[in-house]
Design an enzyme around this catalytic site. Structure first.
Site, PDB file in Angstrom:
ATOM      1  N   ASP A   1      -3.544  -1.904  -2.534  1.00  0.00           N
ATOM      2  CA  ASP A   1      -2.881  -2.715  -1.210  1.00  0.00           C
ATOM      3  C   ASP A   1      -1.995  -3.713  -1.829  1.00  0.00           C
ATOM      4  O   ASP A   1      -1.748  -4.980  -1.798  1.00  0.00           O
ATOM      5  CB  ASP A   1      -4.112  -3.720  -0.952  1.00  0.00           C
TER       6      ASP A   1
ATOM      7  N   GLU B   1      -4.977  -0.392  10.172  1.00  0.00           N
ATOM      8  CA  GLU B   1      -5.082  -1.506   9.377  1.00  0.00           C
ATOM      9  C   GLU B   1      -3.880  -1.824   8.656  1.00  0.00           C
ATOM     10  O   GLU B   1      -2.760  -1.002   8.772  1.00  0.00           O
ATOM     11  CB  GLU B   1      -6.224  -1.547   8.439  1.00  0.00           C
TER      12      GLU B   1
END
Length: 308
Positions: free
Chosen positions: A30, A195
């Site tokens: 991420d 997401e």
């Protein structure tokens, strides 16, 4: 003549999509990117919120000390089950002369979550100020308050987007001084598995990048990146075929196409660079930092080199 050849090559590369080969300590999940000249910084999911730094424009990376050595007091109230300084999915940006981090705390598969804010004098600073809670979600909500992104439009208005699974991706305006939500919040994209929004402007178009399908399964991850665009930050965002991202639309941008790199996703876009992680099958399926130079099609859609 030599200078002309170098400039010509630079001009050609500027218009092409390519992957930047990296070395050093590139373990990352991420990632979010901050560029300060030749110094590049990546912040990433991990204990205390992990940091990487490069002094050669993203080619070689070393790990810095984490941002957090202890949890701010409000974490326990917001997400009681969060443990071990496990901090997810940051977004780094510069604002009002400081370096800021939006970040997530949660537990896997649950939406008792929160997005927090911290700031410092610079990305490699040893001391970070806790700037508190920005938004949170609880089990009864139809959204999950993780995976924040900050977009500042050309009028100076900052916008926070966030979300993971549940009802999809959400958007709210922020006060430019306090960086707190102001006004209403709306959904801007929805899919069974979506997401990690990223919003950027290019000319008169606003682009919404998002990660679809499943991360966090090592070499079995199915993560991929898709994109839509709108005339306004508030949408509606449509893919290349005209399908609304609220109806599970999204033009494919980045996916695994070869044997080594799997599940590319959780992107951030900074200028002409797209940063993301992918799972390396030659290193036990562990996530590593990947950097791609963005190019653009004649009709205004982003293009990147695929994962092989």
């Amino acid at each position: 003549m030599r200078l002309l050849m170098i400039l010509s090559l630079a001009w050609l590369l500027a218009g092409q999509a390519f992957a930047l080969e990296t070395e050093g300590d590139t373990g990352a999940h991420d990632p979010t990117l901050l560029i300060q000249g030749e110094r590049w910084f990546v912040f990433t999911t991990g204990r205390g919120l992990q940091r990487l730094a490069s002094t050669d424009q993203g080619k070689t990376w070393r790990r810095l000390a984490p941002v957090f050595s202890e949890a701010p007091a409000w974490w326990r109230d917001a997400v009681p089950e969060q443990k071990n300084l496990d901090v997810w999915a940051p977004k780094v940006f510069q604002h009002q002369g400081r370096t800021w981090l939006l970040y997530s705390i949660s537990t896997f598969g649950k939406n008792r979550s929160a997005i927090g804010l911290a700031s410092s004098e610079g990305p490699d600073a040893s001391e970070w100020r806790d700037d508190g809670l920005i938004v949170q979600s609880v089990a009864t909500d139809n959204f999950n308050a993780i995976d924040p992104d900050l977009f500042v439009d050309r009028d100076g208005q900052p916008w926070l987007s966030y979300g993971s699974f549940w009802g999809g991706l959400r958007l709210t305006a922020l006060d430019a001084r306090t960086l707190r939500p102001t006004g209403s919040t709306r959904f801007i994209a929805r899919s069974p598995a979506i997401e990690a929004p990223t919003i950027v402007r290019r000319g008169d178009w606003v682009y919404l990048f998002a990660s679809y399908d499943l991360c966090c399964k090592g070499a079995d991850s199915t993560y991929n990146v898709r994109v839509g665009r709108a005339r306004s930050v508030t949408g509606p965002y449509l893919d290349r075929d005209g399908k609304d991202l609220m109806d599970a639309g999204g033009t494919p941008l980045l996916a695994a196409t070869g044997a080594r790199w799997k599940g590319p996703g959780h992107q951030d876009v900074i200028g002409d660079w797209l940063v993301h992680h992918a799972y390396d099958t030659t290193r036990g399926g562990k996530p590593h930092l990947r950097l791609k130079r963005l190019a653009w099609s004649d009709d205004g859609w982003p293009v990147v080199a695929q994962e092989e």
